[in-house]
Design an enzyme around this catalytic site. Structure first.
Site, PDB file in Angstrom:
ATOM      1  N   GLY A 146       5.965   9.235   1.149  1.00  0.00           N
ATOM      2  CA  GLY A 146       4.879   9.345   0.176  1.00  0.00           C
ATOM      3  C   GLY A 146       3.793  10.299   0.622  1.00  0.00           C
ATOM      4  O   GLY A 146       2.610  10.029   0.433  1.00  0.00           O
ATOM      5  N   ILE A 193      -3.519   9.355   0.276  1.00  0.00           N
ATOM      6  CA  ILE A 193      -3.708   9.220   1.716  1.00  0.00           C
ATOM      7  C   ILE A 193      -2.651  10.030   2.466  1.00  0.00           C
ATOM      8  O   ILE A 193      -2.941  10.687   3.470  1.00  0.00           O
ATOM      9  CB  ILE A 193      -3.642   7.737   2.121  1.00  0.00           C
ATOM     10  CG1 ILE A 193      -4.834   6.974   1.540  1.00  0.00           C
ATOM     11  CG2 ILE A 193      -3.620   7.588   3.640  1.00  0.00           C
ATOM     12  CD1 ILE A 193      -4.751   5.468   1.715  1.00  0.00           C
ATOM     13  N   SER A 209      -2.805  -2.982   4.468  1.00  0.00           N
ATOM     14  CA  SER A 209      -4.021  -3.162   3.675  1.00  0.00           C
ATOM     15  C   SER A 209      -4.714  -4.439   4.120  1.00  0.00           C
ATOM     16  O   SER A 209      -4.066  -5.378   4.606  1.00  0.00           O
ATOM     17  CB  SER A 209      -3.673  -3.251   2.191  1.00  0.00           C
ATOM     18  OG  SER A 209      -4.761  -3.745   1.438  1.00  0.00           O
ATOM     19  N   TYR A 261       1.547  -8.159  -4.148  1.00  0.00           N
ATOM     20  CA  TYR A 261       1.079  -7.051  -3.308  1.00  0.00           C
ATOM     21  C   TYR A 261       0.649  -7.565  -1.938  1.00  0.00           C
ATOM     22  O   TYR A 261       1.017  -6.983  -0.901  1.00  0.00           O
ATOM     23  CB  TYR A 261      -0.089  -6.337  -3.988  1.00  0.00           C
ATOM     24  CG  TYR A 261      -0.651  -5.179  -3.195  1.00  0.00           C
ATOM     25  CD1 TYR A 261       0.047  -3.985  -3.085  1.00  0.00           C
ATOM     26  CD2 TYR A 261      -1.886  -5.282  -2.557  1.00  0.00           C
ATOM     27  CE1 TYR A 261      -0.469  -2.917  -2.359  1.00  0.00           C
ATOM     28  CE2 TYR A 261      -2.403  -4.218  -1.827  1.00  0.00           C
ATOM     29  CZ  TYR A 261      -1.696  -3.037  -1.738  1.00  0.00           C
ATOM     30  OH  TYR A 261      -2.211  -1.981  -1.008  1.00  0.00           O
TER      31      TYR A 261
END
Length: 289
Positions: free
Chosen positions: A72, A77, A206, A231
């Site tokens: 990604g 980011i 996260s 998530y």
């Protein structure tokens, strides 16, 4: 102040949801609970971002000959990480769905004055076992040593979707695909590490992992899907995997070190469509990294 604004938004959204939704009240209240918990940990993280701002900087050493793989890496980011890797004169391998977007990054950074490093882009759908396997094979055949693996790709707060392999999309994208990729590239990562310069595996997680729980009885959350809950589970799984594999490597004296990283609250496309960005669209650009 941020917490109060967030709390007010959650109250308003919950009232609207109860008024308009056909969901059971129990589910709406469970969703509101997660919104409150996210608001609390997010506000704390925002404060930490402000307090740590002056110290969240580092020198970028020149590291020619080093190889980094990032998932990604074409936007958000990931693109910023790629920019800094290039400044270190590292050969960067990007795995992403949009190969053209990844290839355009190099020219973008060249136009902005970055003259070191280079980029090679391979197609990768991290949620697909077949795609991950193919990507890993291509990379391993060309690079017997990999110094850095940065598991960065991710999705957040989407509707319930299952991957082609039958896994909930957030769990599959954020955790399972990277779990598989890490193991497939371990021989190359181990080969690059030495006692004085260990290889590194970085899982971009996260602060949401704080509110996560692993639902072993229903790992896909088929019986009750709350996107925020799914998530958080995926991010907690990343942290647990990081800690476990590091313990194994420490015991076996493998020259690889692992990190699970909360990058801060960053204004990326992941927040598009969230209640926060819909109701106070000015806040991310003002308050986030």
């Amino acid at each position: 102040m941020i917490f109060l604004i967030g709390f007010g938004i959650i109250v308003i959204v919950t009232i609207v949801a109860i008024w308009r939704s056909k969901k059971p009240l129990k589910l709406i209240l469970a969703e509101a609970k997660y919104e409150l918990m996210y608001n609390a940990v997010g506000s704390r993280a925002l404060l930490e971002d402000v307090v740590m701002r002056s110290r969240n900087k580092t020198e970028l050493p020149t590291l020619p000959g080093k190889v980094a793989v990032i998932t990604g890496g074409a936007r958000g980011i990931g693109a910023e990480v790629v920019r800094m890797l290039l400044q270190c004169d590292i050969h960067v391998i990007i795995g992403c769905r949009n190969v053209q977007a990844g290839e355009q990054l190099l020219q973008k950074f060249r136009d902005k004055g970055t003259t070191t490093g280079d980029i090679k882009v391979y197609k990768l759908d991290i949620s697909s076992i077949e795609s991950v396997t193919s990507f890993a094979k291509n990379v391993a055949e060309k690079h017997p040593k990999i110094n850095y693996l940065i598991n960065n790709a991710g999705i957040m707060f989407g509707p319930y979707i299952e991957s082609r392999d039958g896994f909930e999309s957030q769990f599959s994208t954020n955790y399972l695909g990277h779990f598989l990729l890490t193991h497939l590239l371990l021989p190359q990562i181990k080969a690059a590490g030495t006692e004085t310069a260990k290889s590194r595996i970085i899982n971009v997680s996260s602060c949401a992992h704080i509110v996560g729980e692993i639902n072993f009885e229903d790992i896909n959350n088929r019986h009750r899907y709350i996107s925020a809950e799914a998530y958080a589970q995926s991010k907690l799984a990343q942290v647990l995997f990081t800690n476990y594999l590091q313990a194994v490597f420490d015991k076996e004296k493998v020259p690889v070190q692992l990190h699970s990283v909360h990058p801060g609250i960053v204004n990326t496309e992941l927040f598009d469509g969230t209640h926060l960005k819909n109701l106070v669209p000015w806040m991310p650009s003002l308050m986030f990294k």
